[in-house]
Structures are given as structure tokens and as C-alpha cells.
Design an enzyme around this catalytic site. Structure first.
Site, PDB file in Angstrom:
ATOM      1  N   HIS A 107       0.803  -1.229   0.000  1.00  0.00           N
ATOM      2  CA  HIS A 107       0.000   0.000   0.000  1.00  0.00           C
ATOM      3  C   HIS A 107       0.836   1.279   0.000  1.00  0.00           C
ATOM      4  CE1 HIS A 107      -3.443  -2.463   0.215  1.00  0.00           C
ATOM      5  NE2 HIS A 107      -3.494  -2.654   1.515  1.00  0.00           N
ATOM      6  N   HIS A 176      -9.708   1.666   0.980  1.00  0.00           N
ATOM      7  CA  HIS A 176      -9.563   0.495   1.845  1.00  0.00           C
ATOM      8  C   HIS A 176     -10.597   0.483   2.971  1.00  0.00           C
ATOM      9  CE1 HIS A 176      -7.536  -2.866   3.759  1.00  0.00           C
ATOM     10  NE2 HIS A 176      -6.584  -2.854   2.848  1.00  0.00           N
ATOM     11  N   GLU A 357     -11.627  -3.939  -2.680  1.00  0.00           N
ATOM     12  CA  GLU A 357     -10.678  -2.929  -3.152  1.00  0.00           C
ATOM     13  C   GLU A 357     -10.516  -3.049  -4.670  1.00  0.00           C
ATOM     14  OE1 GLU A 357      -7.062  -3.437  -0.687  1.00  0.00           O
ATOM     15  OE2 GLU A 357      -8.364  -4.759   0.483  1.00  0.00           O
TER      16      GLU A 357
END
Length: 468
Positions: A107, A176, A357
Site C-alpha cells: 500500500h 480500503h 478494493e
């Protein structure tokens, strides 16, 4: 009609700035978004009786988002999901990223897009956030200008991502949010009352029966039990009663570090076949798996298309996800462990929330083109995955029909068919992430049907409703 209000959410330590909260409200939805990480902190949706409840996990105060926590509600990037060993090569140069998830980069790294303050701009029906990611941030090449826009229309919340780079760099953005459609009522007075009483009972038990400590367990067990007992009045401690559907014929198997193995596997006959609704708890038990944290391969389309549906029978709430992205990471909160205290004093144990996601495929920057088995290819009249890429020059601007939205570099001759032949790509599926570049003569990266060197499009659309 949508109303947009603006307020201070909190101040960062050491005078580092102020975080603002923006509340978007329609007749059907109310969503709170803060400028720290473009984070959705609350999303209230009505049930079949018309009672509104918060359906996302998170914190009531800024301090909760500043601590180590699993990206609750945030926009993650520069590249969402995992990059194997934190390295990739672009234009013959190797780049090393911050490694923050075992051997991999996750991420965006240690300080990704979720851990910075974005600049907000209020819109008539939403809010737009922007920031400039400097060259070299977390190891990524080039300066990247990013815009994330949230808009509300009735029961539909839309998230639009746009980015522009000064040089070639991978980009993969997503939100998220963790959902639990059972909801979470704000009955703080009752919860705090019982919690205070049970904390005193626990203290007395520990004082007069110290030898019973091994039986009683760790400190705080009784107050946590009170939260668990009150959960039915607040929502659900897990997502086992949620009914899940994902419109995907294939998924990406992963290794022990959750990096795709390079195979595109059919879902048919596996635990990953979610094309028809399954009740999550029973499904996990039937296939004896601990949860999902996998990319599902969607049918490519330049228009937003149906991706997933989740139904909670108890409340009647329904979440539907639409996207233009080629994949969706379905995550069932496998690493939540109950140590974080969230809104209304709730704790978040394993499987207490799920994420959908929408994004490019994980580790795409390092993955070789993947052979697509003929049996996975859809019918010729669809715009999904093709078993081959035999493109003529005139097909260049229709290439987005093959795998949703992606970019393809042109050789000096400007001929896509020559490029494919030179790189032995005929008959293979391109599995590259989004690349952006500056305006280089005859070496530009082309995005979809546009001649602009930027990335833009509606990538996530979620719709909420309540069944009667």
C-alpha cells in the site's frame, strides 16, 4: 439533493497541521471523509425499517487514525496492494521501495497516501482532495499529482481517481474501507455504563482472587466481553451472516507472502467461485479456509460495470460495487485481532469487516504476461479477457476492451502490432499496471482513447439500498 458540510476533525501533533472532516448527506446516505488519507470515517445507511446505522469500521477521533492500524477507510497508494520484495524495474532502472509487509512493499510503503494530509476542495455534491507526491517518495520515481474525488448521488457514493506524472511510474489507487452491513448503533451511554460496572467487577475479582488470574485471562477481558455481549444491539461482531457475490470467472492464486504466483486460475469448482451468492460463514467452513485476501479478475470494460454485491439479510442492507478496474481484492479482515478500540467502544476481531478494493492486479509491475487458458476466455461478443491479442494498427485505440484500463508503450514506429511482435506478446494477456509518463516524442504512453498523458476515470462506485 446533497448537502456538504465542513468541520475540524482534529489537529496533528507538534503543530503539523489541521485535519478537516467533510460530511456528504443525501436522503439515503451520510458519509464522513477526512483530509487525512482521504479517509472515510463513517457511512450511515438505512435498514429495511428506515433506521440509519454506520456500516464502516474506524475511529471517532483523529488519534485512532494516527496509530498503527489496518488502513481503515483510507485511500492507499502510490501503488495499492503488494509489490514483491519491494523492487521493480522501469525503463531499465531498478527501484527499491520501503518494505513494510514481510519481504514486500504494501500500500505505498511506510508513509503512503493514507498517512498524509490532502488539500480539499468542496464541490456542490462532494469533495475533491489533491496532493503532490514528490519524486522519490517511498522510493517511487517521478513527481505525481493526484486527485481523489468523492461525490454522492442518492444512494450512490462514487470515488474518482486521477493522476499525472512527470516520468514513468506505476500507479494503482484504491479505497480500503472495511464494511459490516449489520451496522453499529451509537448507544454510547448504555455501553459505557455496562463497561464501567464490569471493569469494577473485574478489578474486585483480581484483588480477592489473584489465583484465578489464569482462568480469568488478560486484563480487560470482562469489559471486552461486555462489548461483545452488547454487539447484537450495535450490529454484528463478524461478517459470517453476509451474503457475497463477485462477478469473476478467475482469480490470482498467491504464495505464502500473498504475492500472485503468476497463474490466472478459474474459480469453477473452488472456494473462489462467488459468482452465485454464498453466505460467508458457511462458505468458509465448507471449504475450510481462514478467509479471503485475493484478487478476483474482472471482465475488462472502459465503462463502469458490476463487480460485486453483498447482502445482509438481518438488516436488509445491500452494497453493490461498480468499477472500471480489471480487478478487485476481496479481503475478509483476516489480520484484525480485536486489539483496536473503534467507534462506540467497539472492538474489531478477525472477520469483523470486509473490503472490496477495486484496483489493478497485485504486483503487476513485476509479473510476466500471463497465458490465458482458452476455457477462461469469454464469448467473442463480450469485452472481457481475450485468449489472444492480435491487433492491427487500427485496433490501437480499442485496446482498452481487452483488459479494462491499462496503458501500452509505443515503439518508435508507432505501430502497436510491431511492438507486440518485437516483444513476443501475440497470444498473451498484458498484465502490466498503469504507467504514466511525461510527453516524450514517439515514446509516449497512451491511455485508453485519449492522447493525454494522464490517468483518469471513475474507478469505484458503490450503491447502497435496503430491501423491503
Amino acid at each position: 439533493m446533497v448537502s456538504v458540510t465542513r468541520a475540524v476533525f482534529g489537529d496533528l501533533p507538534s503543530g503539523a497541521g489541521t485535519v478537516e472532516k467533510f460530511q456528504l448527506q443525501s436522503d439515503l446516505l451520510k458519509v464522513d471523509i477526512i483530509s487525512w488519507g482521504c479517509t472515510i470515517t463513517a457511512l450511515e445507511v438505512k435498514d429495511r425499517q428506515g433506521r440509519a446505522s454506520d456500516v464502516v469500521l474506524g475511529f471517532a477521533e483523529l488519534e485512532g487514525y494516527l496509530q498503527k492500524q489496518p488502513y481503515f477507510g483510507a485511500v492507499v497508494g502510490r501503488v495499492a496492494n503488494r509489490i514483491a520484495k519491494g523492487t521493480f524495474t522501469v525503463d531499465g532502472k531498478e527501484y527499491k521501495l520501503a518494505v513494510n509487509n514481510g519481504p514486500n512493499s504494501l500500500h505505498g510503503g511506510v508513509r503512503g497516501f493514507d498517512k498524509v494530509v490532502w488539500t480539499p476542495q468542496v464541490l456542490s455534491n462532494g469533495v475533491q482532495f489533491s496532493r503532490i507526491s514528490p519524486d522519490g517518495e517511498e522510493g517511487y520515481p517521478g513527481e505525481l499529482k493526484v486527485w481523489v474525488t468523492y461525490t454522492l448521488d442518492g444512494g450512490e457514493l462514487m470515488v474518482n481517481y486521477r493522476a499525472q506524472a512527470s516520468q514513468t511510474t506505476p500507479v494503482n489507487l484504491t479505497n480500503h474501507s472495511y464494511f459490516n452491513l449489520a451496522g453499529q448503533e451509537h448507544n454510547m451511554a448504555l455501553l459505557n455504563f455496562f463497561t464501567r460496572i464490569l471493569e469494577k467487577v473485574e478489578a474486585l475479582l483480581a484483588q480477592f482472587y489473584p489465583e484465578g488470574k489464569a482462568i480469568l485471562g488478560a486484563p480487560g477481558w470482562l469489559s471486552r466481553l461486555s462489548i461483545w455481549l452488547l454487539t447484537p444491539a450495535q450490529g454484528s461482531p463478524n461478517i459470517y451472516d453476509h451474503e457475497v457475490t463477485i462477478e469473476a470467472d478467475a482469480f490470482l492464486p498467491v504464495d505464502e507472502t500473498l504475492i500472485p504466483t503468476g497463474e490466472v486460475a478459474p474459480v469453477q469448482g473452488t472456494a473462489f467461485d462467488l459468482r452465485k451468492p454464498v453466505e460467508l460463514g458457511k462458505h468458509l467452513q465448507e471449504f475450510r479456509i481462514h478467509g479471503f485476501d485475493h484478487n478476483f479478475c474482472l471482465k475488462g470494460s472502459k465503462d463502469k460495470h458490476f463487480c460485486a454485491r453483498v447482502h445482509h439479510a438481518g438488516s436488509g442492507r445491500v452494497l453493490e460495487v461498480y468499477t472500471t478496474q480489471p480487478g478487485v481484492q476481496f479481503y475478509t479482515g483476516n489480520f484484525l485481532d480485536g486489539t483496536l478500540k473503534g467507534k462506540s467502544g467497539a472492538v474489531y476481531p478477525k472477520h469483523s469487516g470486509f473490503c472490496l478494493e477495486t484496483q489493478s492486479w497485485p504486483d503487476a509491475v513485476n509479473q510476466q504476461p500471463v497465458e490465458i487458458k482458452p476455457e477462461l476466455a469469454p464469448s467473442e461478443d463480450s469485452q472481457g479477457l481475450r485468449s489472444s491479442l492480435n491487433l492491427s494498427d487500427t485496433d490501437l485505440w480499442e485496446i482498452d476492451q481487452v483488459l479494462g484500463m491499462f496503458l501500452i508503450p509505443l515503439c518508435s514506429s508507432g505501430s502497436p502490432s510491431t511492438f507486440l511482435e518485437e516483444n513476443h506478446l501475440t497470444g498473451r494477456l498484458l498484465s502490466f499496471p498503469y504507467f504514466l509518463s511525461n510527453n516524450k516524442p514517439k515514446e509516449a504512453f497512451i491511455f485508453l482513447n485519449a492522447f493525454q498523458h494522464e490517468f483518469s476515470g471513475y474507478l469505484l462506485c458503490i450503491q447502497f439500498s435496503a430491501e423491503s
